[in-house]
Design a protein around this motif. Structure first.
Motif, short mmCIF file in Angstrom:
data_model
loop_
_atom_site.label_atom_id
_atom_site.label_comp_id
_atom_site.label_asym_id
_atom_site.label_seq_id
_atom_site.Cartn_x
_atom_site.Cartn_y
_atom_site.Cartn_z
N GLU A 21 0.83 -1.21 0.00
CA GLU A 21 0.00 0.00 0.00
C GLU A 21 0.86 1.26 0.00
O GLU A 21 0.39 2.34 -0.37
CB GLU A 21 -0.97 0.01 1.18
N ARG A 37 -5.58 1.81 1.12
CA ARG A 37 -5.34 1.63 2.55
C ARG A 37 -6.64 1.15 3.21
O ARG A 37 -7.36 1.92 3.83
CB ARG A 37 -4.88 2.95 3.18
N PRO A 70 -8.24 4.57 8.12
CA PRO A 70 -6.85 4.08 8.06
C PRO A 70 -5.96 4.89 9.00
O PRO A 70 -6.08 6.10 9.10
CB PRO A 70 -6.46 4.30 6.59
#
Length: 333
Positions: free
Chosen positions: A310, A316, A324
């Motif tokens: 990521e 995310r 996140p």
């Protein structure tokens, strides 16, 4: 192996707490953990008794070896076999400093660090970042080391707990399973510890998520365990033992304990839950089941690779209400 696939990292570093691997290791290990805190040796000896019940061996190092092997297999299965995986501990062999020296000798220049702690807060996150900085200052030509983000609400952490909670409920006799309460537990910390409020908020967020996904409408509560400070010092509460007594007093006959604060079955799980909490429940006449931790669950192992990738912009993912988490720890240092 493309730079995009690995987000420019040329190694993955697994960082964990560490634990003794024999009776002679127990006190030196505990001295490492408590260095600078003035803990009396007799107190260390008392805590050491927990380890001696298991032959003086903490399960955490074996679990790290198994996790490292599982990560390497997952990387290989996804075309990343050339990305080396290293492992270093904060408090026992293999020590983080020794591992980082080996990485420098191997020509590693930029590594992603995955720590076996899923949450924000000083002891869960900030202390790991400090140790990384300290070791890099000690090691000549140390690589850059970037800690991967807090992952308590990543699907790869949440989904194994949902599965484990359902399995623990299903292991109870049907008449008890229908009325069982869920007790999510995590390591307590002092109320004065930096980042304590964020740590507690993240625990409550993921506990609610797991409870409503695994068993909608089921009564549940977030409790704490493994406190070690002086009695006069306030820590996060309620303690799991007190909660079990409250459930018994309320007429509850069964409880499923979900160790939501832990990624694997190390000593605070094997002793504090499987021995102490289980014995308390037995004395009270409560049916007690403990859900499994993620360990080397394939979804958890895959999450490590996903956290790495990521960084190259692959998204995310996050569940729950807090979104996140950032790449660095919160206000906990």
């Amino acid at each position: 192996m493309s730079q995009a696939t690995t987000a420019g990292f040329d190694a993955l570093l697994l960082i964990s707490f560490g634990g003794p691997e024999g009776p002679d290791d127990v006190i030196p290990f505990l001295e490492n953990v408590t260095r600078g805190r003035g803990i009396p040796r007799e107190r260390l000896a008392k805590v050491g008794e927990h380890y001696h019940l298991f032959g003086g061996v903490s399960p955490i190092n074996r679990q790290c070896r198994d996790l490292k092997a599982a990560i390497e297999a997952d990387l290989a299965a996804h075309g990343l076999a050339d990305l080396p995986v290293y492992w270093g501990n904060r408090n026992w062999d293999p020590y983080l400093a020794d591992t980082v020296r080996q990485m420098a000798d191997d020509g590693i220049r930029r590594a992603a660090a995955f720590v076996t702690s899923a949450y924000d807060g000083y002891s869960c996150c900030g202390q790991y970042e400090q140790d990384i900085e300290r070791v890099r200052a000690e090691v000549s030509c140390a690589p850059e080391i970037e800690k991967l983000r807090v992952y308590y609400n990543h699907p790869g952490f949440v989904e194994p707990f949902v599965e484990a909670t359902r399995a623990a409920l299903d292991s109870l006799p049907r008449d008890l399973a229908d009325e069982a309460h869920i007790a999510f537990s995590a390591h307590s910390v002092p109320l004065s510890q930096p980042g304590r409020e964020l740590y507690a908020a993240e625990l409550a967020d993921v506990s609610s998520l797991v409870a409503e996904t695994a068993a909608p409408g089921r009564p549940w509560k977030l409790v704490y365990q493994s406190r070690s400070g002086p009695p006069a010092q306030p820590w996060l509460e309620p303690d799991i033992g007190d909660h079990l007594e409250d459930l018994h007093a309320a007429g509850v006959r069964a409880v499923v304990n979900v160790p939501i604060g832990f990624v694997s079955d190390h000593m605070e799980v094997k002793y504090d839950l499987d021995v102490e909490a289980a014995e308390t429940a037995d004395k009270l006449g409560l049916a007690f089941r403990r859900a499994a931790t993620p360990g080397t669950h394939p979804r958890f192992v895959a999450m490590v690779r996903e956290l790495l990738q990521e960084r190259a912009g692959s998204g995310r993912p996050a569940l729950g209400s807090l979104g996140p988490r950032p790449d660095t720890c919160g206000e906990c240092r």
